[in-house]
Design an enzyme around this catalytic site. Structure first.
Site, PDB file in Angstrom:
ATOM      1  N   CYS A   1      -4.470  -1.642  -1.875  1.00  0.00           N
ATOM      2  CA  CYS A   1      -4.723  -0.242  -2.071  1.00  0.00           C
ATOM      3  C   CYS A   1      -5.916   0.221  -2.997  1.00  0.00           C
ATOM      4  CB  CYS A   1      -3.416   0.417  -2.184  1.00  0.00           C
ATOM      5  SG  CYS A   1      -3.333   2.121  -2.784  1.00  0.00           S
ATOM      6  N   ASN A   2      -6.640   0.882  -2.810  1.00  0.00           N
ATOM      7  CA  ASN A   2      -7.764   0.910  -4.021  1.00  0.00           C
ATOM      8  C   ASN A   2      -7.025   1.814  -5.165  1.00  0.00           C
ATOM      9  OD1 ASN A   2     -10.800   0.163  -3.003  1.00  0.00           O
ATOM     10  ND2 ASN A   2      -9.540   0.811  -1.204  1.00  0.00           N
ATOM     11  N   THR A   3      -6.443   3.075  -4.499  1.00  0.00           N
ATOM     12  CA  THR A   3      -5.911   3.806  -5.429  1.00  0.00           C
ATOM     13  C   THR A   3      -4.770   3.062  -6.359  1.00  0.00           C
ATOM     14  OG1 THR A   3      -5.968   5.494  -3.575  1.00  0.00           O
ATOM     15  CG2 THR A   3      -4.575   6.042  -5.761  1.00  0.00           C
TER      16      THR A   3
ATOM     17  N   ASP B   1       0.969  -1.086   0.235  1.00  0.00           N
ATOM     18  CA  ASP B   1      -0.051  -0.175  -0.071  1.00  0.00           C
ATOM     19  C   ASP B   1       0.975   1.220   0.126  1.00  0.00           C
ATOM     20  OD1 ASP B   1      -2.082   1.781   0.272  1.00  0.00           O
ATOM     21  OD2 ASP B   1      -2.063   1.708   2.377  1.00  0.00           O
ATOM     22  N   SER B   2       0.187   2.294  -0.231  1.00  0.00           N
ATOM     23  CA  SER B   2       1.309   3.635  -0.069  1.00  0.00           C
ATOM     24  C   SER B   2       1.622   3.779   1.234  1.00  0.00           C
ATOM     25  CB  SER B   2       0.419   4.852  -0.555  1.00  0.00           C
ATOM     26  OG  SER B   2      -0.732   4.855   0.772  1.00  0.00           O
TER      27      SER B   2
ATOM     28  N   GLU C   1      -2.023   7.382   9.137  1.00  0.00           N
ATOM     29  CA  GLU C   1      -0.470   7.210   9.007  1.00  0.00           C
ATOM     30  C   GLU C   1       0.149   7.611  10.437  1.00  0.00           C
ATOM     31  OE1 GLU C   1       1.851   5.927   6.412  1.00  0.00           O
ATOM     32  OE2 GLU C   1      -0.144   5.263   5.773  1.00  0.00           O
TER      33      GLU C   1
ATOM     34  N   CYS D   1     -10.921   3.330   0.399  1.00  0.00           N
ATOM     35  CA  CYS D   1      -9.791   3.397   0.667  1.00  0.00           C
ATOM     36  C   CYS D   1      -9.224   2.576   1.895  1.00  0.00           C
ATOM     37  CB  CYS D   1      -9.334   5.020   0.964  1.00  0.00           C
ATOM     38  SG  CYS D   1      -7.582   5.420   1.592  1.00  0.00           S
ATOM     39  N   THR D   2      -8.180   1.931   1.684  1.00  0.00           N
ATOM     40  CA  THR D   2      -7.963   1.037   2.947  1.00  0.00           C
ATOM     41  C   THR D   2      -7.420   1.604   4.035  1.00  0.00           C
ATOM     42  OG1 THR D   2      -5.627   0.569   1.851  1.00  0.00           O
ATOM     43  CG2 THR D   2      -7.100  -1.052   1.277  1.00  0.00           C
ATOM     44  N   HIS D   3      -7.039   2.965   3.925  1.00  0.00           N
ATOM     45  CA  HIS D   3      -6.734   3.843   5.427  1.00  0.00           C
ATOM     46  C   HIS D   3      -8.115   4.043   6.215  1.00  0.00           C
ATOM     47  CE1 HIS D   3      -2.903   4.379   3.388  1.00  0.00           C
ATOM     48  NE2 HIS D   3      -2.575   5.167   4.598  1.00  0.00           N
TER      49      HIS D   3
ATOM     50  N   TYR E   1      -0.580   8.011  -2.340  1.00  0.00           N
ATOM     51  CA  TYR E   1      -0.748   8.071  -3.748  1.00  0.00           C
ATOM     52  C   TYR E   1      -1.932   8.905  -4.307  1.00  0.00           C
ATOM     53  CZ  TYR E   1       2.308   3.572  -3.985  1.00  0.00           C
ATOM     54  OH  TYR E   1       3.150   2.634  -3.954  1.00  0.00           O
ATOM     55  N   GLY E   2      -2.849   8.970  -3.383  1.00  0.00           N
ATOM     56  CA  GLY E   2      -4.280   9.518  -3.968  1.00  0.00           C
ATOM     57  C   GLY E   2      -4.159  11.112  -4.706  1.00  0.00           C
TER      58      GLY E   2
HETATM   59  N1  DGL Z   1      -4.711   3.111   1.016  1.00  0.00           N
HETATM   60  C1  DGL Z   1      -4.931   3.705  -0.302  1.00  0.00           C
HETATM   61  C2  DGL Z   1      -6.101   3.413  -0.761  1.00  0.00           C
HETATM   62  O1  DGL Z   1      -6.862   2.316  -0.573  1.00  0.00           O
HETATM   63  C3  DGL Z   1      -4.197   5.043  -0.946  1.00  0.00           C
HETATM   64  C4  DGL Z   1      -4.217   6.069   0.160  1.00  0.00           C
HETATM   65  C5  DGL Z   1      -3.276   7.323  -0.505  1.00  0.00           C
HETATM   66  O2  DGL Z   1      -2.000   6.830  -0.459  1.00  0.00           O
HETATM   67  O3  DGL Z   1      -3.487   8.327  -0.827  1.00  0.00           O
HETATM   68  O4  DGL Z   1      -6.834   4.081  -1.752  1.00  0.00           O
END
Ligand code: DGL
Length: 257
Positions: free
Chosen positions: A69-71, A6-7, A147, A179-181, A38-39
């Site tokens: 990570c979805n992104t 993931d990011s 984070e 988003c996985t966060h 990453y977003g």
């Molecule tokens: N956790 C990530 C996701 O699922 C990316 C979050 C990010 O880095 O912007 O999209």
């Protein structure tokens, strides 16, 4: 070994489901914190980072790659599948189950700006959300909040309320955590949205898919080991974040990539 990336730390919401479901497998988790978030990056940047990490993990002996990570899934799942020999499992916003379960015909989606702007997201909407209205919004500052490992301060509450209230005011009865966060902020989301709104996190479905793909595979005979690597220069923030998010202390290694 199961490899995941993931990011940053968000993919740990998938990691915890994967290790619960597959306790006989070692897992290596890479947090690309030097490039997080990453977003707000371009698709090209996300593809380049995903390929770099995916190739490295395959060379390290990964039997499967979980893009936690979805992104990165929206931007790079196709490129990863074309470049790697191992199976690649991605994470996508759970639009389908949310749309199917919505009685009011109105669902909310929280995801990063890159996910919301992706073709893959548009395709999910046109395949599964034709009959519902979709209120989509980024969780502003949520990735940074998770984070930092701070999941319940006044600041965390304020950030969650700022994104969730306008969605709930539109009368949604389901909210997709895309988003996985975001699942780490789920208690605050649920408290803001109230008892009549259901939340959707696809992590358990991803773990089921990984288990299915590994059904015929033999795990290594070596003791199960969980490794955590970060591309950030300083490994201490990840070690602290890990302890805050999964409740256990692990050593964190630096990955130069
Ligand atoms: N956790 C990530 C996701 O699922 C990316 C979050 C990010 O880095 O912007 O999209």
């Amino acid at each position: 070994m199961i490899a995941m990336f993931d990011s940053g730390l968000g993919g740990l919401s998938v990691w915890r489901e994967v290790v619960n479901r597959l306790p006989q497998w070692s897992v290596t988790y890479v947090a690309d914190q030097a490039y997080c978030p990453y977003g707000s990056r371009t698709e090209e940047e996300i593809i380049a980072r995903s390929l770099r990490i995916g190739r490295h993990l395959e060379a390290e002996g990964a039997r499967i790659l979980v893009v936690a990570c979805n992104t990165a899934t929206s931007a790079a799942a196709g490129a990863l599948r074309a470049a790697l020999k191992i199976p690649v499992v991605g994470v996508e916003p759970a639009i389908k189950p949310a749309a199917a379960a919505s009685r009011r015909g109105r669902i909310g989606v929280l995801a990063t700006p890159a996910t919301l702007a992706s073709d893959r997201f548009q395709s999910l909407l046109s395949r599964f959300a034709q009959d519902v209205e979709v209120v989509a919004r980024p969780g502003e500052g949520w990735v940074e909040q998770v984070e930092s490992g701070d999941l319940c301060s006044t600041e965390a509450h304020a950030r969650v309320q700022a994104a969730v209230r306008p969605i709930v005011e539109q009368g949604v009865d389901h909210i997709v955590l895309g988003c996985t966060h975001y699942p780490f902020l789920a208690p605050l989301v649920a408290a803001t949205a109230g008892p009549n709104v259901s939340l959707h996190d696809p992590a358990a479905a991803v773990a089921r898919q990984v288990a299915h793909l590994l059904e015929q595979a033999q795990p290594s005979l070596c003791p199960v080991r969980y490794r955590f690597l970060t591309t950030a220069e300083d490994t201490a923030p990840m070690a602290r974040g890990l302890a805050a998010l999964v409740g256990e202390r692990y050593a964190v290694e630096r990955l130069l990539l």
